[in-house]
Design an enzyme around this catalytic site. Structure first.
Site, mmCIF file in Angstrom:
data_model
loop_
_atom_site.group_PDB
_atom_site.id
_atom_site.type_symbol
_atom_site.label_atom_id
_atom_site.label_comp_id
_atom_site.label_asym_id
_atom_site.label_seq_id
_atom_site.Cartn_x
_atom_site.Cartn_y
_atom_site.Cartn_z
ATOM 1 N N ILE A 10 0.843 -1.193 0.000
ATOM 2 C CA ILE A 10 0.000 0.000 0.000
ATOM 3 C C ILE A 10 0.882 1.247 0.000
ATOM 4 O O ILE A 10 1.809 1.358 0.806
ATOM 5 C CB ILE A 10 -0.931 0.017 1.228
ATOM 6 C CG1 ILE A 10 -1.736 -1.279 1.309
ATOM 7 C CG2 ILE A 10 -1.864 1.227 1.192
ATOM 8 C CD1 ILE A 10 -2.580 -1.415 2.572
ATOM 9 N N ASP A 60 8.794 6.319 -2.489
ATOM 10 C CA ASP A 60 8.402 7.573 -3.139
ATOM 11 C C ASP A 60 7.916 7.231 -4.544
ATOM 12 O O ASP A 60 8.709 6.859 -5.402
ATOM 13 C CB ASP A 60 9.605 8.513 -3.197
ATOM 14 C CG ASP A 60 9.305 9.829 -3.905
ATOM 15 O OD1 ASP A 60 8.165 10.006 -4.404
ATOM 16 O OD2 ASP A 60 10.204 10.691 -3.959
ATOM 17 N N ASN A 87 -2.545 4.166 -3.489
ATOM 18 C CA ASN A 87 -3.265 5.168 -2.704
ATOM 19 C C ASN A 87 -2.571 6.525 -2.622
ATOM 20 O O ASN A 87 -3.230 7.542 -2.394
ATOM 21 C CB ASN A 87 -3.497 4.622 -1.292
ATOM 22 C CG ASN A 87 -4.065 5.661 -0.360
ATOM 23 O OD1 ASN A 87 -5.228 6.033 -0.446
ATOM 24 N ND2 ASN A 87 -3.222 6.159 0.541
ATOM 25 N N TYR A 152 -6.161 18.791 -9.559
ATOM 26 C CA TYR A 152 -6.364 17.507 -8.866
ATOM 27 C C TYR A 152 -7.368 16.637 -9.617
ATOM 28 O O TYR A 152 -7.141 15.440 -9.814
ATOM 29 C CB TYR A 152 -6.856 17.769 -7.443
ATOM 30 C CG TYR A 152 -7.203 16.516 -6.675
ATOM 31 C CD1 TYR A 152 -6.195 15.726 -6.124
ATOM 32 C CD2 TYR A 152 -8.529 16.128 -6.494
ATOM 33 C CE1 TYR A 152 -6.504 14.571 -5.417
ATOM 34 C CE2 TYR A 152 -8.842 14.975 -5.790
ATOM 35 C CZ TYR A 152 -7.830 14.202 -5.253
ATOM 36 O OH TYR A 152 -8.139 13.064 -4.564
ATOM 37 N N LYS A 156 -6.985 12.728 -11.379
ATOM 38 C CA LYS A 156 -7.855 11.586 -11.103
ATOM 39 C C LYS A 156 -8.554 11.108 -12.377
ATOM 40 O O LYS A 156 -8.813 9.905 -12.531
ATOM 41 C CB LYS A 156 -8.877 11.957 -10.024
ATOM 42 C CG LYS A 156 -8.242 12.167 -8.649
ATOM 43 C CD LYS A 156 -7.463 10.934 -8.194
ATOM 44 C CE LYS A 156 -6.871 11.078 -6.823
ATOM 45 N NZ LYS A 156 -6.142 9.858 -6.375
ATOM 46 N N VAL A 185 -14.572 11.464 2.362
ATOM 47 C CA VAL A 185 -14.110 10.578 3.433
ATOM 48 C C VAL A 185 -13.220 11.395 4.361
ATOM 49 O O VAL A 185 -12.308 12.091 3.900
ATOM 50 C CB VAL A 185 -13.329 9.374 2.863
ATOM 51 C CG1 VAL A 185 -12.822 8.483 3.995
ATOM 52 C CG2 VAL A 185 -14.195 8.584 1.895
#
Length: 283
Positions: A10, A60, A87, A152, A156, A185
């Protein structure tokens, strides 16, 4: 015989972020978890080291050598990577017409290319083993971009396009690709965004400064979903016998689904009012 434990790598696991809760969720489901983050955030992972089934390492996602070293380290210790959770990500708040290109490049390098860089490194290994799962974290704003966060949102949208292409390209090799679209979230994402806005001079957008800040922390309203609840839902779905192609979950996902189906004039009207863009600026 007991089923062999899944090995999960992760990225972006600093405390306060959703990645931190992903680690706990997968560990609780008896996976062998490798929690990673950049070097200056490794102290944030200290609490995870006390968790059963969790190890930490530096990674990284914007560095080819760091990605290679981390993936090779996990394989050397466990012999495999069953699941990659892409993530790691950063915000990039501000009006596109004035946002420094360096900030745009950094967001693209981490949010977009970082996920592809990770995928490219684990794919040969997964193909050689005959399967695996790559989980790419997108966002509802990758489908419906909003004002004051265009950079941003664009990163995505890239993740969405990349995931849909990868899913079909990797199907012949038994590698699943799951696209996660979080709604609102609760995490440290909003406060980190606000921190990035410090000392910004928006010039022609000066009168919109309050609205820009509101957008930067919009996902952190009182009704935002608890990160632990969100992470547990995603983990269960990913570990199911037939992982879904997409996981859309969290506060405001219904609203964004409606906006994605709506005519552009409806979407524009909604965001114009929501982010105070319905006033005329006299210069």
């Amino acid at each position: 015989m007991t089923e062999e434990r899944k090995v999960v790598l992760i990225t972006g696991c600093g405390k306060g972020g959703i990645g931190y809760d992903y680690c706990k969720a997968f560990a609780d489901l008896n996976c062998s978890v490798f929690a990673s983050d950049v070097s200056h955030r490794l102290p944030d992972l200290a609490d995870l080291q006390s968790e059963d089934n969790v190890e930490t390492l530096e990674l990284d996602v914007s560095s080819d050598s760091s990605v290679a070293s981390a993936v090779d380290l996990v394989i050397s210790r466990r012999g495999k990577i069953d699941i990659l959770i892409n993530n790691a990500g950063i915000g990039s708040p501000g009006p596109l017409a004035k946002l420094p290109l360096d900030a745009v490049r950094k967001a693209y390098e981490i949010n977009a290319l970082g996920q592809l860089r990770m995928a490219q490194r684990v794919v040969p290994h997964m193909v050689a083993r005959g399967g695996g799962t790559i989980v790419n974290v997108g966002s509802v704003v990758g489908r419906v971009p909003t004002p004051w966060a265009g950079s941003y949102c664009a990163t995505k949208a890239y993740v969405h396009a990349m995931s849909h292409a990868l899913r079909v390209e990797l199907r012949p090799f038994g590698v699943n690709v799951v696209l996660v679209l979080p709604g609102a979230v609760r995490s440290s994402f909003g406060s980190n965004n606000v921190e990035r806005l410090k000392d910004c001079e928006w010039k022609i957008y000066k009168s919109f400064s309050k609205s820009i800040t509101e957008r930067a922390e919009a996902s952190q309203s009182g009704k935002s979903m608890d990160a632990a609840v969100f992470a547990r839902h995603v983990a269960r779905q990913v570990l199911s016998s037939s992982p879904p192609k997409t996981i859309v979950y969290g506060h405001m996902t219904g609203l964004f689904r409606f906006l994605s189906w709506s005519p552009l004039w409806v979407r524009d009207l909604f965001f114009t009012k929501r982010f105070k863009l319905n006033k005329v600026v006299v210069r």
